[in-house]
Design a protein around this motif. Structure first.
Motif, mmCIF file in Angstrom:
data_model
loop_
_atom_site.group_PDB
_atom_site.id
_atom_site.type_symbol
_atom_site.label_atom_id
_atom_site.label_comp_id
_atom_site.label_asym_id
_atom_site.label_seq_id
_atom_site.Cartn_x
_atom_site.Cartn_y
_atom_site.Cartn_z
ATOM 1 N N CYS A 202 27.841 44.675 84.146
ATOM 2 C CA CYS A 202 29.080 45.886 84.008
ATOM 3 C C CYS A 202 30.215 44.674 83.926
ATOM 4 N N CYS B 270 32.214 47.801 85.737
ATOM 5 C CA CYS B 270 31.727 48.174 87.027
ATOM 6 C C CYS B 270 31.261 47.980 87.462
ATOM 7 N N CYS C 162 29.326 53.038 82.159
ATOM 8 C CA CYS C 162 30.824 53.311 81.685
ATOM 9 C C CYS C 162 30.828 53.347 80.376
ATOM 10 N N HIS D 96 27.545 48.201 87.200
ATOM 11 C CA HIS D 96 26.154 48.492 87.051
ATOM 12 C C HIS D 96 25.426 47.580 85.807
ATOM 13 N N CYS E 296 27.349 49.197 78.653
ATOM 14 C CA CYS E 296 27.173 49.995 79.816
ATOM 15 C C CYS E 296 26.487 50.707 80.345
HETATM 16 ZN ZN LIG Z 1 29.659 49.851 83.911
#
Ligand SMILES: [Zn+2]
Length: 303
Positions: free
Chosen positions: A36, A39, A59, A41, A56
């Motif tokens: 992501c 963030c 987030c 991820h 994502c």
């Molecule tokens: Zn994210």
């Protein structure tokens, strides 16, 4: 990543639809899997959108397959882009916007032209390695055309554009090439081509022009002595110039002044990948990915 297509049937099998093209873009962007941009991820949902979009899991940031690429904001299907890149990269001599328009079956010439311009912009790799070793350097002039008249000998309204070129000598033949529009035959212009495109420690084979001797980082091997014609002592750069002129007339019926460097970049891209057309396709798509989205204004401006 699967093999790149080497024929039109292979292309059809590899990129049968929009989803296959979008997946190729995502794999290229995240070779190790989704990350992501907001963030960090590593997991995402696939949203069922017209163009493949990831969301994502952590987030909820949404990322389109074309976000941040030259393809972003285009209303053309991805598959049209991919096919255009494949045609442009693998066609021996390249295509005019008019040819591309017919080949892709696009509704209007107006959509073919910016497509081709974006692909051309992707033909210069910003990270390309400078030429090295033994390098022939010389300059020439290319005719350009004004208005709708094709360029040709003896047309008074045609002009000439100055071009400097450099080619590596690898064994018995040419290696990679660079071509650049120059303002004049001054030391600054030619020295600029060498400084910007030839690695330090290389040997520049040029005419007897003394400007090369002043270049700090390369050795100069002057080959033209007295009245010997340049093409006998600098055979490869002269062959490159001749090819470029033939190409310009054959494909484009003469080049236009305002886009000359873009045309030269296309010729160089093609020449340097003449033995690896499938890789040229991957390179073209890959490079178009790494570039900032181009606006129409950027495309019509001087590049
Ligand atoms: Zn994210």
């Amino acid at each position: 990543m699967a093999e790149l297509p080497r024929s039109l049937p292979e292309f059809e099998a590899r990129f049968p639809d929009e989803a296959a093209c979008a997946r190729w873009l995502l794999e290229k962007r995240w070779p190790g899997g989704f990350r992501c941009p907001a963030c960090g991820h590593g997991e995402a949902w696939e949203l069922a959108r017209e163009r493949l979009t990831l969301q994502c899991v952590a987030c909820e940031r949404q990322v389109s397959a074309t976000a941040g690429t030259a393809l972003h904001g285009s209303h053309l299907p991805l598959r049209t882009w991919f096919l255009a890149a494949w045609l442009v990269a693998t066609h021996k001599n390249g295509m005019s916007a008019r040819q591309l328009w017919f080949q892709l079956g696009l509704g209007s010439y107006k959509s073919a032209w910016p497509l081709l311009r974006k692909l051309r912009r992707a033909m210069v790799d910003p990270d390309r390695e400078p030429l090295a070793g033994l390098v022939e350097v010389d300059e020439t002039s290319l005719p350009f055309r004004a208005g709708d008249e094709p360029a040709g000998p003896g047309r008074s309204h045609d002009g000439k554009l100055l071009v400097a070129g450099a080619v590596e000598i690898r064994g018995e033949g040419p290696g990679r090439v660079r071509l650049a529009v120059i303002d004049d035959y001054s030391a600054v212009a030619l020295g600029g081509l060498v400084a910007g495109n030839v690695a330090a420690g290389s040997t520049v084979v040029g005419d007897g022009w003394s400007g090369y001797a002043r270049l700090k980082d390369v050795k100069h091997d002057p080959r033209v002595v007295g009245d010997a014609p340049a093409h006998t002592v600098l055979p490869w750069i002269h062959r490159v110039f001749a090819n470029a002129k033939r190409w310009a007339l054959g494909v484009y019926h003469g080049l236009r002044e305002e886009h000359l460097q873009a045309y030269l970049d296309e010729f160089v891209f093609r020449f340097n990948r003449r033995r690896t057309p499938a890789a040229a396709f991957g390179r073209l798509l890959g490079l178009s990915l790494t570039l900032e989205p181009a606006t129409y204004r950027m495309l019509v401006g001087r590049s």
